[in-house]
Motif scaffolding. Structure first.
Motif, PDB file in Angstrom:
ATOM      1  N   THR A 194       0.837  -1.205   0.000  1.00 22.96           N
ATOM      2  CA  THR A 194       0.000   0.000   0.000  1.00 22.96           C
ATOM      3  C   THR A 194       0.869   1.251   0.000  1.00 22.96           C
ATOM      4  O   THR A 194       0.565   2.235  -0.683  1.00 22.96           O
ATOM      5  CB  THR A 194      -0.939  -0.007   1.216  1.00 22.96           C
ATOM      6  N   ALA A 195       1.957   1.212   0.748  1.00 30.60           N
ATOM      7  CA  ALA A 195       2.876   2.353   0.761  1.00 30.60           C
ATOM      8  C   ALA A 195       3.501   2.584  -0.611  1.00 30.60           C
ATOM      9  O   ALA A 195       3.847   3.714  -0.970  1.00 30.60           O
ATOM     10  CB  ALA A 195       3.959   2.133   1.816  1.00 30.60           C
ATOM     11  N   LEU A 196       3.622   1.521  -1.404  1.00 30.10           N
ATOM     12  CA  LEU A 196       4.234   1.638  -2.729  1.00 30.10           C
ATOM     13  C   LEU A 196       3.306   2.291  -3.751  1.00 30.10           C
ATOM     14  O   LEU A 196       3.728   2.583  -4.873  1.00 30.10           O
ATOM     15  CB  LEU A 196       4.645   0.256  -3.243  1.00 30.10           C
ATOM     16  N   LEU A 197       2.056   2.527  -3.389  1.00 34.51           N
ATOM     17  CA  LEU A 197       1.136   3.189  -4.319  1.00 34.51           C
ATOM     18  C   LEU A 197       1.559   4.626  -4.597  1.00 34.51           C
ATOM     19  O   LEU A 197       1.082   5.248  -5.556  1.00 34.51           O
ATOM     20  CB  LEU A 197      -0.290   3.161  -3.753  1.00 34.51           C
ATOM     21  N   ASP A 198       2.467   5.150  -3.781  1.00 36.68           N
ATOM     22  CA  ASP A 198       3.015   6.501  -3.996  1.00 36.68           C
ATOM     23  C   ASP A 198       4.427   6.463  -4.546  1.00 36.68           C
ATOM     24  O   ASP A 198       5.104   7.500  -4.602  1.00 36.68           O
ATOM     25  CB  ASP A 198       3.012   7.282  -2.669  1.00 36.68           C
ATOM     26  N   ASP A 199       4.902   5.278  -4.960  1.00 35.95           N
ATOM     27  CA  ASP A 199       6.267   5.166  -5.478  1.00 35.95           C
ATOM     28  C   ASP A 199       6.416   6.002  -6.756  1.00 35.95           C
ATOM     29  O   ASP A 199       5.486   6.084  -7.564  1.00 35.95           O
ATOM     30  CB  ASP A 199       6.587   3.703  -5.785  1.00 35.95           C
ATOM     31  N   PRO A 200       7.574   6.642  -6.940  1.00 33.97           N
ATOM     32  CA  PRO A 200       7.773   7.448  -8.153  1.00 33.97           C
ATOM     33  C   PRO A 200       7.787   6.645  -9.444  1.00 33.97           C
ATOM     34  O   PRO A 200       7.562   7.193 -10.523  1.00 33.97           O
ATOM     35  CB  PRO A 200       9.127   8.132  -7.917  1.00 33.97           C
ATOM     36  N   ASP A 201       8.040   5.349  -9.359  1.00 30.83           N
ATOM     37  CA  ASP A 201       8.081   4.519 -10.556  1.00 30.83           C
ATOM     38  C   ASP A 201       6.687   3.963 -10.849  1.00 30.83           C
ATOM     39  O   ASP A 201       6.105   3.271 -10.008  1.00 30.83           O
ATOM     40  CB  ASP A 201       9.070   3.371 -10.367  1.00 30.83           C
ATOM     41  N   PRO A 202       6.128   4.226 -12.036  1.00 32.66           N
ATOM     42  CA  PRO A 202       4.764   3.757 -12.328  1.00 32.66           C
ATOM     43  C   PRO A 202       4.627   2.243 -12.297  1.00 32.66           C
ATOM     44  O   PRO A 202       3.592   1.722 -11.884  1.00 32.66           O
ATOM     45  CB  PRO A 202       4.476   4.322 -13.727  1.00 32.66           C
ATOM     46  N   ALA A 203       5.647   1.518 -12.726  1.00 34.22           N
ATOM     47  CA  ALA A 203       5.560   0.057 -12.726  1.00 34.22           C
ATOM     48  C   ALA A 203       5.443  -0.483 -11.307  1.00 34.22           C
ATOM     49  O   ALA A 203       4.746  -1.479 -11.067  1.00 34.22           O
ATOM     50  CB  ALA A 203       6.769  -0.539 -13.431  1.00 34.22           C
TER      51      ALA A 203
END
Length: 335
Positions: free
Chosen positions: A213-222
């Motif tokens: 869930t935290a990765l939903l804001d990751d700068p990488d779209p993939a």
């Protein structure tokens, strides 16, 4: 000198000298009437050059090129040898770390060590086939005891089939490898974060879901997309905008639509999600391919608003949308 004399004085076996002759690296200058090889002083000198270059780590092909090509660059060759040596040192350091990890696994018998070491060597092999076989060769206990090196192998793997095998083995560890995967989420390389997200997606624990869930804001779209596909069906509403954007942008749109449907059903927000899809669809001009994908997404959202929208779309100006809506309405009403 005959071949036996050369072998005795040089320390190079007769068998190897015959091999050198066969591949053309060192051919004797003459032969006797009985077809015995006769080596001149120049041949012997070339032999020592060959052995000196081989001691540096050159292959026989590189040795031959170095001796035959006057323009062969010693500097370039030395640079390659330096790189190769550094890689071997890194592999040895890696093996040392693995041995320490085997020790941490607290093997109780020599049989445990003998069993675990080949698995570790397989994980760090240069051959993707060997890495894959190592993963398939692990039982649940092996995977749990080697959770960290297994996670590191997953994070480093670039070959698709081997990566799948390694993740399969990693799933058997439960959350034992979670720490290594969570550490990788801070890596500056997006490829590493993508692999970590893919591995976390295979884990269904609360900790793995929270990390995804935290990765939903990751700068990488993939990375965001992989995380959204995993946590959407688990009920994380934060995945909704990412999944909707995937449908619009034609990125794994079928999987994203299914995840949206699962998310809406999990949270009891089917009508709300349908209204959002309809609003996005209405903003798209005729001929925009996203309209067709959004219309198809409505089929994943059972309920009155989605069905009403599909019925309306049967008269859409875009013939592709109209045909798709007609088909989807027919399926929905049959059900």
């Amino acid at each position: 000198m005959l071949i036996g004399d050369v072998a005795q004085r040089s320390g190079v076996s007769v068998r190897m000298l015959r091999h050198y002759d066969k591949i053309g690296v060192l051919r004797p200058s003459a032969r006797t009437t009985g077809d015995y090889r006769v080596y001149s002083d120049g041949d012997v000198e070339r032999l020592f050059q060959i052995e000196s270059l081989r001691s540096l780590g050159l292959s026989l092909a590189e040795v031959a090129a170095a001796l035959e090509d006057s323009e062969y660059s010693p500097a370039d060759l030395l640079d390659r040898l330096i790189v190769g040596t550094e890689e071997r040192l890194a592999e040895e350091e890696n093996l040392l770390r693995r041995l320490r990890e085997v020790r941490t696994a607290d093997p109780q018998r020599w049989a445990d060590v003998v069993h675990l070491l080949p698995l570790l060597r397989g994980l760090q092999s240069a051959s993707p086939v060997r890495r894959q076989l190592s993963a398939f060769g692990m039982n649940d206990d092996d995977a749990s005891r080697l959770a960290r090196p297994l996670a590191e192998a997953v994070l480093a793997e670039s070959e698709t089939n081997t990566a799948g095998a390694l993740r399969w083995a990693l799933r058997r560890t439960g959350d034992a490898a979670l720490g290594a995967l969570l550490s990788a989420l801070d890596d500056t390389d997006p490829v590493v974060r993508r692999r970590a997200a893919q591995a976390l997606a295979d884990l269904e624990s609360e900790a793995a879901t929270a990390a995804l869930t935290a990765l939903l804001d990751d700068p990488d779209p993939a990375v965001r997309q992989r995380a959204a596909l995993a946590v959407g069906p688990r009920g994380s509403d934060a995945a909704r905008p990412v999944l909707l954007r995937m449908v619009i942008d034609d990125v794994a749109d079928v999987e994203a639509a299914e995840a949206l449907g699962a998310l809406a059903a999990h949270r009891g927000t089917v009508d709300e999600v349908a209204e959002q899809v309809i609003a996005e669809l209405d903003r798209r001009p005729v001929g925009d391919g996203a309209r067709l994908r959004l219309a198809q997404t409505l089929a994943e959202l059972p309920g009155a608003p989605a069905l009403a929208a599909l019925r309306r779309l049967r008269e859409d100006e875009d013939p592709n949308v109209a045909r798709s809506a007609t088909y989807l309405v027919r399926l929905a009403t049959r059900a």
